[in-house]
Scaffold this active site. Sequence first.
Site, PDB file in Angstrom:
ATOM      1  CE1 TYR A  32      90.027  13.394  94.211  1.00 37.00           C
ATOM      2  CE2 TYR A  32      87.821  12.987  93.341  1.00 37.00           C
ATOM      3  CZ  TYR A  32      89.178  12.753  93.313  1.00 37.00           C
ATOM      4  OH  TYR A  32      89.695  11.877  92.398  1.00 37.00           O
ATOM      5  CB  ALA A  49      80.421  12.651  87.570  1.00 32.62           C
ATOM      6  CB  SER A  97      94.879   6.869  90.703  1.00 30.72           C
ATOM      7  OG  SER A  97      93.987   6.151  91.522  1.00 30.72           O
ATOM      8  CG  ASP A 130      81.363   6.568  90.019  1.00 28.28           C
ATOM      9  OD1 ASP A 130      82.162   6.567  90.980  1.00 28.28           O
ATOM     10  OD2 ASP A 130      81.722   6.645  88.833  1.00 28.28           O
ATOM     11  CE  LYS A 186      84.405   6.621  86.276  1.00 31.64           C
ATOM     12  NZ  LYS A 186      83.751   7.498  87.235  1.00 31.64           N
ATOM     13  CB  ALA A 197      74.252  16.448  81.178  1.00 33.26           C
ATOM     14  N   GLY A 198      77.484  14.977  82.238  1.00 34.55           N
ATOM     15  CA  GLY A 198      78.493  13.999  81.812  1.00 34.55           C
ATOM     16  C   GLY A 198      78.346  12.697  82.572  1.00 34.55           C
TER      17      GLY A 198
HETATM   18  P1  NAP Z   1      82.631  14.053  81.699  1.00 32.45           P
HETATM   19  O1  NAP Z   1      81.808  12.857  81.463  1.00 32.45           O
HETATM   20  O2  NAP Z   1      83.692  14.418  80.719  1.00 32.45           O
HETATM   21  O3  NAP Z   1      81.621  15.296  81.864  1.00 32.45           O
HETATM   22  C1  NAP Z   1      82.131  16.599  81.982  1.00 32.45           C
HETATM   23  C2  NAP Z   1      81.005  17.553  82.310  1.00 32.45           C
HETATM   24  O4  NAP Z   1      81.587  18.839  82.532  1.00 32.45           O
HETATM   25  C3  NAP Z   1      80.012  17.720  81.169  1.00 32.45           C
HETATM   26  O5  NAP Z   1      78.757  18.026  81.682  1.00 32.45           O
HETATM   27  C4  NAP Z   1      80.612  18.934  80.427  1.00 32.45           C
HETATM   28  O6  NAP Z   1      79.672  19.652  79.649  1.00 32.45           O
HETATM   29  C5  NAP Z   1      81.027  19.776  81.599  1.00 32.45           C
HETATM   30  N1  NAP Z   1      82.033  20.768  81.235  1.00 32.45           N
HETATM   31  C6  NAP Z   1      83.321  20.530  80.900  1.00 32.45           C
HETATM   32  N2  NAP Z   1      83.936  21.714  80.627  1.00 32.45           N
HETATM   33  C7  NAP Z   1      83.011  22.679  80.812  1.00 32.45           C
HETATM   34  C8  NAP Z   1      83.045  24.097  80.697  1.00 32.45           C
HETATM   35  N3  NAP Z   1      84.148  24.743  80.347  1.00 32.45           N
HETATM   36  N4  NAP Z   1      81.919  24.790  80.965  1.00 32.45           N
HETATM   37  C9  NAP Z   1      80.807  24.142  81.347  1.00 32.45           C
HETATM   38  N5  NAP Z   1      80.700  22.822  81.450  1.00 32.45           N
HETATM   39  C10 NAP Z   1      81.800  22.089  81.194  1.00 32.45           C
HETATM   40  O7  NAP Z   1      83.405  13.972  83.107  1.00 32.45           O
HETATM   41  P2  NAP Z   1      82.878  13.246  84.442  1.00 32.45           P
HETATM   42  O8  NAP Z   1      83.445  11.877  84.513  1.00 32.45           O
HETATM   43  O9  NAP Z   1      81.413  13.430  84.514  1.00 32.45           O
HETATM   44  O10 NAP Z   1      83.625  14.087  85.576  1.00 32.45           O
HETATM   45  C11 NAP Z   1      83.180  15.392  85.887  1.00 32.45           C
HETATM   46  C12 NAP Z   1      83.716  15.818  87.241  1.00 32.45           C
HETATM   47  O11 NAP Z   1      83.239  14.966  88.276  1.00 32.45           O
HETATM   48  C13 NAP Z   1      85.227  15.787  87.334  1.00 32.45           C
HETATM   49  O12 NAP Z   1      85.636  16.963  87.979  1.00 32.45           O
HETATM   50  C14 NAP Z   1      85.515  14.602  88.194  1.00 32.45           C
HETATM   51  O13 NAP Z   1      86.690  14.774  88.975  1.00 32.45           O
HETATM   52  C15 NAP Z   1      84.310  14.560  89.096  1.00 32.45           C
HETATM   53  N6  NAP Z   1      84.056  13.193  89.590  1.00 32.45           N
HETATM   54  C16 NAP Z   1      84.131  12.981  90.939  1.00 32.45           C
HETATM   55  C17 NAP Z   1      83.901  11.725  91.446  1.00 32.45           C
HETATM   56  C18 NAP Z   1      84.012  11.489  92.920  1.00 32.45           C
HETATM   57  O14 NAP Z   1      84.080  10.312  93.343  1.00 32.45           O
HETATM   58  N7  NAP Z   1      84.005  12.506  93.716  1.00 32.45           N
HETATM   59  C19 NAP Z   1      83.575  10.659  90.588  1.00 32.45           C
HETATM   60  C20 NAP Z   1      83.484  10.913  89.223  1.00 32.45           C
HETATM   61  C21 NAP Z   1      83.721  12.196  88.737  1.00 32.45           C
HETATM   62  P3  NAP Z   1      79.447  19.245  78.088  1.00 32.45           P
HETATM   63  O15 NAP Z   1      78.532  18.064  78.117  1.00 32.45           O
HETATM   64  O16 NAP Z   1      78.885  20.438  77.499  1.00 32.45           O
HETATM   65  O17 NAP Z   1      80.811  18.895  77.539  1.00 32.45           O
END
Ligand code: NAP
Length: 488
Positions: free
Chosen positions: A445, A358, A240, A325, A289, A355-356
């Site tokens: 990023y 973020a 981080s 966020d 979270k 749909a996770g």
């Molecule tokens: P999360 O809750 O675990 O959600 C992961 C998402 O990715 C779900 O929609 C998941 O689909 C999908 N996914 C994972 N592997 C996949 C694959 N092989 N093929 C297709 N879809 C896949 O994680 P999150 O917290 O939302 O984070 C997701 C991303 O956002 C990360 O890269 C993170 O670094 C980024 N992020 C950025 C910020 C920022 O400030 N810029 C803030 C938060 C997050 P399923 O539902 O099918 O598992």
Amino acid sequence: MTSEGPGGATRICLRLSSPTVKGILALIEHCRAYADLAEIRIDLLEPEERKNLAALPEAAGIPLILSARWPAGAGELETERTQLLTNLLDSGGWAYVDLEDNRSMDRVADAARSNRVRTIRSRFDFHGTLLDGTVGELAAWIRSVAAQGDLPKLETLCTGSRQLLTLVRAALATQDIRDKVLLGLGEYGAASRLLSGRLGSLWTYGSPEDIRTLDILYRLREFTHDTPVYAVVGNPVAHSRSPTIHNTWLREAGLPGTYIAMRTDDAAAMLEICDIIGITGLSVTVPHKETVLSLCDYSGHLARKIGAANTLLRAGDGWRARNTDAAGFLAPLAGALGLDSAEQLRGKKALVIGAGGAARAAVWAMADVGVDMVILNRTADKARRLARQVGAKWGPLAPESQSLLADGVDFAVQTTSVGMHPKEGEDPIPWWNPSDCTLVYDLIYRPEKTRLLLRAEAAGTAVINGALMLEHQARLQFELFTGHPAPD
Ligand code: NAP
């Protein structure tokens, strides 16, 4: 806890090893501006250097701890060590001598007493087994050492948040004993090292490599009992950048405070640790979270809708959960689309990939300003549930969803982890052509440009990554933590 190190600040002990006395002096000189005392491991010296040790305390010019961790050995080795330590103590100038708690070294202890050198009784536990015992057992050991007039020092591996909690509770149970050092080793123990003053420890250790960071970035030596403390909690969390970002802002804004990283595998234990130590603001990251929301006493409307919190604030009557966020996501969007304000996003059409967690923050932020959305996710049911909440269209993340995009979209938001390590170079939606839309916004990023962004750019579409979202949500957190805007 309100215990402090002497002078109200955390003292930093330079832990150094060198085969020569000259080398030790050079390291002390190099770190002098950041160190309050130094620990000298004489067992790591070349044997012929021992004759130079008597002159070291005066030449060093800072208080020294004399430490000799020979492996337990009988006969000659033990006699040699006892003789060496006794001679050195008699030669004067040492502030402390560090003796293993489980070795009886009466002659050395006597020499320390007659030369007015404080005796440390130390325990090292590189497996964390001591923390598997009870708080009462630990506290009893601390009290028994202190009762003999010695300084108890414990360095023990923390293999998880529960173990750190045991250490912190032991510190609380013995806060009347001002002379002690209790430090947790490993990533889970980092809070006890960085906030050692808060735990009533006399000092923490720094190496020649990190002592400058402890003093300049974390400002540990300015620490007092009412210095605000903030932390990022997650698992993993070592990568981080938040401590660097927030500590730099705190310094630039001229505000007191320090911001640390706490690896956490148990959110409930982590909150109890924060309560004992007095941590008042938390940035929460994966995988906590969602969990923290149910552990908080109050949660903001948005955090509840999103079902996740990334910011926790300790108010007088409990923990409050917030979500920055969503606002962080929205902040750069209108500008990137060439619009003057978020209100102008009303009626725009967006493709949301994922749909996770973020995605939920992004979707609720866009729903609030009236964006029409199509949500596609690998697990279609999650897309369906999220879409139903905000009145969006939904489908699987597969070519069969082409028809949902037939009328085109104004912009796309990529929220999955596909495109970052370990899926760097992969494209979550290779069958979709980004050339018809104005902007592709990827929340990843690192790398700076994912495969999808590179493809969109090649098609002439504008792109932004998640760096601005990260910065904006951190700025909002800073303001919530401190009541002051983050410096530019
Ligand atoms: P999360 O809750 O675990 O959600 C992961 C998402 O990715 C779900 O929609 C998941 O689909 C999908 N996914 C994972 N592997 C996949 C694959 N092989 N093929 C297709 N879809 C896949 O994680 P999150 O917290 O939302 O984070 C997701 C991303 O956002 C990360 O890269 C993170 O670094 C980024 N992020 C950025 C910020 C920022 O400030 N810029 C803030 C938060 C997050 P399923 O539902 O099918 O598992």
